[in-house]
Design an enzyme around this catalytic site. Sequence first.
Site, PDB file in Angstrom:
ATOM      1  N   SER A 169       6.308  -6.261  26.802  1.00  0.00           N
ATOM      2  CA  SER A 169       6.364  -4.803  26.850  1.00  0.00           C
ATOM      3  C   SER A 169       7.727  -4.329  26.320  1.00  0.00           C
ATOM      4  O   SER A 169       8.117  -4.711  25.227  1.00  0.00           O
ATOM      5  CB  SER A 169       6.081  -4.330  28.284  1.00  0.00           C
ATOM      6  OG  SER A 169       5.732  -2.967  28.315  1.00  0.00           O
ATOM      7  N   ASP A 180      -1.006  -4.070  27.538  1.00  0.00           N
ATOM      8  CA  ASP A 180       0.308  -4.519  27.996  1.00  0.00           C
ATOM      9  C   ASP A 180       0.312  -5.952  28.522  1.00  0.00           C
ATOM     10  O   ASP A 180      -0.465  -6.320  29.397  1.00  0.00           O
ATOM     11  CB  ASP A 180       0.763  -3.567  29.111  1.00  0.00           C
ATOM     12  CG  ASP A 180       2.255  -3.569  29.320  1.00  0.00           C
ATOM     13  OD1 ASP A 180       2.863  -4.651  29.304  1.00  0.00           O
ATOM     14  OD2 ASP A 180       2.825  -2.473  29.509  1.00  0.00           O
TER      15      ASP A 180
END
Length: 300
Positions: A46, A171
């Site tokens: 991320s 993610d």
Amino acid sequence: MTPTQANVEKVALIFEGGAMRASYTAAVVVKLIEQGIVFPFVAGISAGATNTLNYLSSDPWRARASFIDLAADPNFGNWRTFVQGKGLFHAEYIYRQTSGPDGLLPFNMDAFASHPADLAIQALRCSDGATITWGRPDLRTLDEILPRVQASSTMPVVMPPVEIEGDFYVDGALGTSGGIALDAARAAGYTKFFIVLTQERGYTKGPLPAPWFYRRHFRRWPAVADALVTRHLRYNATREEVFALEDSGDAFVFVPDHMPVSNGERDLAKLTQAHALGLEQAEREVPAWREFLGLGPETA
């Protein structure tokens, strides 16, 4: 100047995600580059994937601007872009349109390509919930890098999934490690780690409220819903591992003294302050970093 060889032996650098909390930990990237500390392997998820790329491109300016200056850009994203299906954070703009030679955050591809470190960034594949790890062979060009960093950073619900070669991704924080890529570093053969966290030492992640919402929202991809609902268990377990490694002397863990911003912060003054606090802490810790990494004291 881009380093030609690592001066750290057998230690992996790992960056946790956390969206705009990385305004604080981007200071670690800045300080590592300034100190000429070159790891042989770097992993990030991320926002940690962005920190990874900025570190590997030896660009302290971009490290800071990615989490401060960018927030002031009118194209950064808002409820209008969310309603348009582009995300509350306008991911297409943030990750793909800013990084070219004429973009807001030009990426030094030559420096990245010539950096001696191997790397890993991770995302979650929507179809089956598998954690996918991309390394140097997958990240040879900007057209390969940018969608994968976007995928790794795609917060479910508030940002649309990213399609890469026919598969959709969200993610990497939903993956096997819960957001701290300790598994990727271990898979690469490392047993010692320099780990950069974005939550304070006493933090514990709780379960998501209203799990039914996520199961309904991701009814097309139930594996994503399952990963969201159970993420706190994996994240907390990985943090326990991280601090156990710290206790055994096998990890140095950078833990924010105080995290003054949330993952969704957009206020430029607050992000700037967070970065300044990160720099203060990083500067204070440099001697301990160098000792752990076997680099000896800093020279004038």
